[in-house]
Design an enzyme around this catalytic site. Structure first.
Site, short mmCIF file in Angstrom:
data_model
loop_
_atom_site.label_atom_id
_atom_site.label_comp_id
_atom_site.label_asym_id
_atom_site.label_seq_id
_atom_site.Cartn_x
_atom_site.Cartn_y
_atom_site.Cartn_z
N CYS A 1 8.03 43.16 50.78
CA CYS A 1 7.17 42.12 50.17
C CYS A 1 5.72 42.26 50.59
O CYS A 1 4.84 41.65 49.97
CB CYS A 1 7.72 40.74 50.50
SG CYS A 1 9.45 40.59 50.10
N HIS B 1 2.58 35.55 49.02
CA HIS B 1 3.83 36.10 48.50
C HIS B 1 4.70 34.94 48.02
O HIS B 1 4.83 33.92 48.71
CB HIS B 1 4.51 36.92 49.60
CG HIS B 1 5.91 37.31 49.26
ND1 HIS B 1 6.24 37.86 48.05
CD2 HIS B 1 7.07 37.22 49.98
CE1 HIS B 1 7.56 38.09 48.04
NE2 HIS B 1 8.07 37.71 49.19
N ASN C 1 11.38 35.40 43.65
CA ASN C 1 10.74 36.30 44.60
C ASN C 1 10.87 37.73 44.08
O ASN C 1 11.97 38.28 44.06
CB ASN C 1 11.44 36.13 45.96
CG ASN C 1 10.91 37.05 47.03
OD1 ASN C 1 10.18 38.00 46.75
ND2 ASN C 1 11.28 36.77 48.27
O1 UT7 Z 1 10.53 37.91 50.52
C1 UT7 Z 1 10.62 37.61 51.88
C2 UT7 Z 1 11.96 37.28 52.24
N1 UT7 Z 1 12.58 36.05 51.93
C3 UT7 Z 1 12.15 34.82 52.28
O2 UT7 Z 1 11.02 34.55 52.56
C4 UT7 Z 1 13.19 33.75 52.35
C5 UT7 Z 1 12.98 32.86 53.55
N2 UT7 Z 1 14.00 31.84 53.69
C6 UT7 Z 1 14.12 30.83 52.81
O3 UT7 Z 1 13.39 30.74 51.84
C7 UT7 Z 1 15.16 29.77 53.08
O4 UT7 Z 1 15.68 29.95 54.38
C8 UT7 Z 1 16.33 29.79 52.05
C9 UT7 Z 1 15.82 29.29 50.70
C10 UT7 Z 1 16.89 31.19 51.94
C11 UT7 Z 1 17.46 28.86 52.52
O5 UT7 Z 1 16.96 27.55 52.75
P1 UT7 Z 1 17.39 26.77 54.08
O6 UT7 Z 1 16.80 25.43 53.98
O7 UT7 Z 1 16.97 27.65 55.23
O8 UT7 Z 1 18.94 26.66 53.94
P2 UT7 Z 1 20.08 27.25 54.89
O9 UT7 Z 1 20.16 28.73 54.78
O10 UT7 Z 1 19.90 26.66 56.26
O11 UT7 Z 1 21.38 26.62 54.22
C12 UT7 Z 1 21.58 25.21 54.15
C13 UT7 Z 1 22.88 24.95 53.41
C14 UT7 Z 1 24.07 25.74 53.95
O12 UT7 Z 1 25.19 24.91 53.87
P3 UT7 Z 1 25.73 24.12 55.17
O13 UT7 Z 1 26.05 25.20 56.16
O14 UT7 Z 1 24.59 23.25 55.61
O15 UT7 Z 1 26.92 23.38 54.65
C15 UT7 Z 1 24.22 26.86 52.97
O16 UT7 Z 1 25.54 27.36 52.89
O17 UT7 Z 1 22.76 25.32 52.03
C16 UT7 Z 1 23.84 26.19 51.66
N3 UT7 Z 1 23.36 27.11 50.64
C17 UT7 Z 1 23.42 26.83 49.33
N4 UT7 Z 1 23.88 25.76 48.64
C18 UT7 Z 1 23.75 25.78 47.30
C19 UT7 Z 1 22.82 28.33 50.81
N5 UT7 Z 1 22.49 28.86 49.62
C20 UT7 Z 1 22.85 27.96 48.69
C21 UT7 Z 1 22.76 27.92 47.28
N6 UT7 Z 1 23.23 26.83 46.63
N7 UT7 Z 1 22.22 28.94 46.56
#
Ligand code: UT7
Length: 324
Positions: A112, A251, A281
């Protein structure tokens, strides 16, 4: 002194649009989660076009938007982590497709941050007088690397390409300053296309895994720490007044990341351009797609000064102060 002026932009995004509702039909997710956690509403996926196809379409658009002829192009750099082949490079395929026979062509892999790293390399060729112009493109067909069973990654990414033409000038404009960095120690937080060292005599290899794998929370923390630090260093090192920043193109990974960056830098949100709602992204393509969109919509005017800043796999980051 020689400077690298941005004289044209271009972008090409596949026309197959996939909404959050479409994603929720193939993986356990929903529009509310994706929108509130990332700001993404749609993404464009390839309908068969590969990375070199969309990169070449972008190069054609840049050429159309400039006065340059393909034979006058000195260098083509493509930043990508989703090339058609390991070799030849996507840049060489683009060179052939657009008939830029006199160009030196090669790829850069910095995920990225790839577009910023590519622009940094091209800028040095120009500033040292080696070449007079360069086309730098960020191009990704990430959909071919997505695990559509992993809801934590597959809903976030999209396909697309964008780029710029930079040309040598005596005027103090274009790329004014930069701040780049890497942290290989944290590289395993975001991987893709793992290919083990397997051969006819080695039976102890691990399995290949072409898909993108991400520790989202680790990357979120990295981005919200490293980007404000990088932009601060960029501006402070050249004594640039934060209030004179006309625009910031971050980004396009996550709206919440951008909000934190804005808060930490005390640069208001209305200066940050975002279009991840439409494209998701697109890794190395996200900054040049946004830049091109701002130019096309007349949001950026000649003489405006802004920051472009990327972060991602490697881990890597890079920020530039640019005058349009
Ligand atoms: O290009 C550079 C690289 N990428 C990035 O910059 C991404 C950086 N990270 C992020 O943008 C965020 O961390 C995410 C959008 C990937 C995730 O958001 P988060 O607030 O950090 O969520 P999390 O990973 O802590 O997950 C929270 C909950 C989990 O469930 P439990 O364990 O709380 O029950 C996940 O299983 O959300 C669940 N979850 C989803 N639910 C519905 C994860 N993905 C999904 C989904 N739909 N697609």
């Amino acid at each position: 002194m020689i400077f690298s002026k941005i004289t044209a932009t271009g972008a090409y995004v596949p026309d197959m649009v996939i909404t959050n509702d479409d994603m929720s039909k193939i993986v356990d997710t929903n529009d509310e989660w994706i929108t509130s956690r990332s700001g993404i509403k749609r993404r464009h996926f390839s309908n068969g076009e590969n990375t070199s196809d969309i990169a070449a379409r972008t190069a054609e658009k840049i050429i159309q938007n400039s006065g340059i002829e393909p034979l006058d192009i000195d260098i083509i750099i493509v930043a990508s982590v989703s090339s058609d082949y390991t070799t030849p490079s996507t840049a060489c395929i683009v060179q052939s497709k657009i008939g830029a026979k006199n160009a030196v062509a090669f790829d850069i892999g910095a995920a990225c941050s790839g577009f910023i790293f590519g622009l940094s390399v091209a800028d040095k060729y120009i500033k040292t007088g080696v070449y007079k112009n360069a086309i730098v493109i960020g191009a990704e067909v990430l959909s071919k690397y997505l695990d559509f069973g992993d809801r934590g990654t597959c809903v976030l990414f999209g396909d697309g390409a964008g780029g710029v033409l930079i040309e040598a000038t005596d005027e103090k404009t274009g790329i004014l300053a930069e701040e780049l960095g890497s942290d290989g120690d944290k590289g395993m937080a975001l991987t893709g296309g793992f290919s083990p060292a397997s051969n006819a005599f080695n039976k102890f290899n691990s399995n290949a895994d072409r898909n993108l794998r991400m520790d989202g929370r680790a990357i979120f923390d990295f981005a919200t720490r490293s980007v404000p630090k990088s932009v601060k260093k960029l501006l402070d090192d050249c004594n640039f007044n934060y209030e004179e920043v006309d625009f910031v193109i971050p980004h396009q990974a996550n709206k919440r990341i951008v909000e934190i960056i804005s808060r930490k830098l005390k640069i208001p949100m209305n200066k940050f351009y975002m279009n991840m709602d439409e494209y998701g992204n697109t890794s190395s393509a996200s900054i040049p797609i946004a830049l091109n969109e701002m130019v096309e919509k007349g949001i950026i005017k000649k003489g405006d000064v802004g920051v472009i800043t990327g972060f991602g796999a490697g881990l890597t980051w890079g920020s530039m102060l640019v005058k349009i």
